[in-house]
Design an enzyme around this catalytic site. Sequence first.
Site, short mmCIF file in Angstrom:
data_model
loop_
_atom_site.label_atom_id
_atom_site.label_comp_id
_atom_site.label_asym_id
_atom_site.label_seq_id
_atom_site.Cartn_x
_atom_site.Cartn_y
_atom_site.Cartn_z
N ARG A 128 -60.04 56.16 -2.29
CA ARG A 128 -59.93 56.73 -3.61
C ARG A 128 -60.78 57.91 -3.97
NH1 ARG A 128 -59.81 52.48 -8.52
NH2 ARG A 128 -62.02 52.61 -8.07
N LYS A 230 -61.39 58.90 -10.48
CA LYS A 230 -62.62 58.53 -11.30
C LYS A 230 -63.30 59.85 -11.46
CE LYS A 230 -64.33 54.61 -11.07
NZ LYS A 230 -64.02 53.84 -12.44
#
Length: 383
Positions: A128, A230
């Site tokens: 990610r 994020k």
Amino acid sequence: MALRRLLQSSTTSSYLSKICTFRMHGTKATASIVEEHVSEMLSEDEECADVDWDNLGFSLVPTDYMFATRSCREGNFEQGCLSRYGNMELNPAAGILNYGQGLIEGMKAYRREDGRVFMFRPELNAMRMKNGAERMCMHSPSVQHFMEGVKQTVLANRRWVPPPGKGSLYLRPLLFGSGASLGVSAASEYTFVVFGSPVQNYFKEGTAALNLYVEEVVPRAYLGGTGAVKAISNYGPVLDAMRRAKARGFSDVLYLDAETKKNIEEVSAANIFLVKGNTIVTPATNGTILRGITRESVIEIALDLGYEVEERVVPVAELKEAEEVFCTGTAAGIASVGSITFQNTRTEYKVGDGLVTQQLRSILVGIQTGSIQDTKNWVLEID
């Protein structure tokens, strides 16, 4: 002595025999290797750190070491090394977090009854961060390099992993632009660090369920933008909304979609699920909703148990139809929601034992802590 002098072996002893103090000044980085014989100090037989584990809480507890490395001009990251916690000095003139160029991840290390230490699906955090860096035009460590930094951090701080059932070592991998730049431009180099702090279990016996407030006015990331990663810059408006909600007595904030303001998206740092009989509903991760690692794991567990899982648009009006509501995230695991307030109307939900939420939580925690067999190979042994 340059950062190229790094740890070569994969054993705990060699990880800890060379500890570097890492300092950034402008666009140049230097590191000094301090020979320290710490393998005996942090041997596998050592007891946990001198901490009141029963009253640990969530405040930052400084541990022993952190991991640090930086990218070269070509974009490749040097191997990296460990530093005494708090010994990394960053010059603000170096363009730290250039125009929001920063990514964070969150993950946990657990100690099992036999003393071994495990992590839960860390390779997904690595992937990610890599995907997020590509989206934000940043250099990023490879998945292997990310994993190595995380493992080194856990091994170096092994005594800070709480005893079984008392909590976990929460790890924060952080990637940010650290090279000087003028105007709106990408950083010339990037720094990757990993540090950790022990935290208690989010939900202990007697812990109250969350009470959420639906926020209608906070701007969200644009569709297909940085919302699905994020990015540090995304959390500015989130923190402000959380501050306002907590000042009014709420636990957290539930956001609506920015385009229509008619559909729920996610809680500030967690995904949300609605339970309606044998059906579990969660907003689809289209663009602005983070595809949480705990979220994906819970969906797999629910399907294995025979529940129907729907990933789709969820109108805010559907909150009134749910019997249970829960949130998922690395920090919270699976957190029960007791109520949600929308436009001054409060809707309450079932909480307690014998419910779907508790069933899913027990299985997830069991896999993470080793009390339930990991048939999916989700956990990684660090020792």
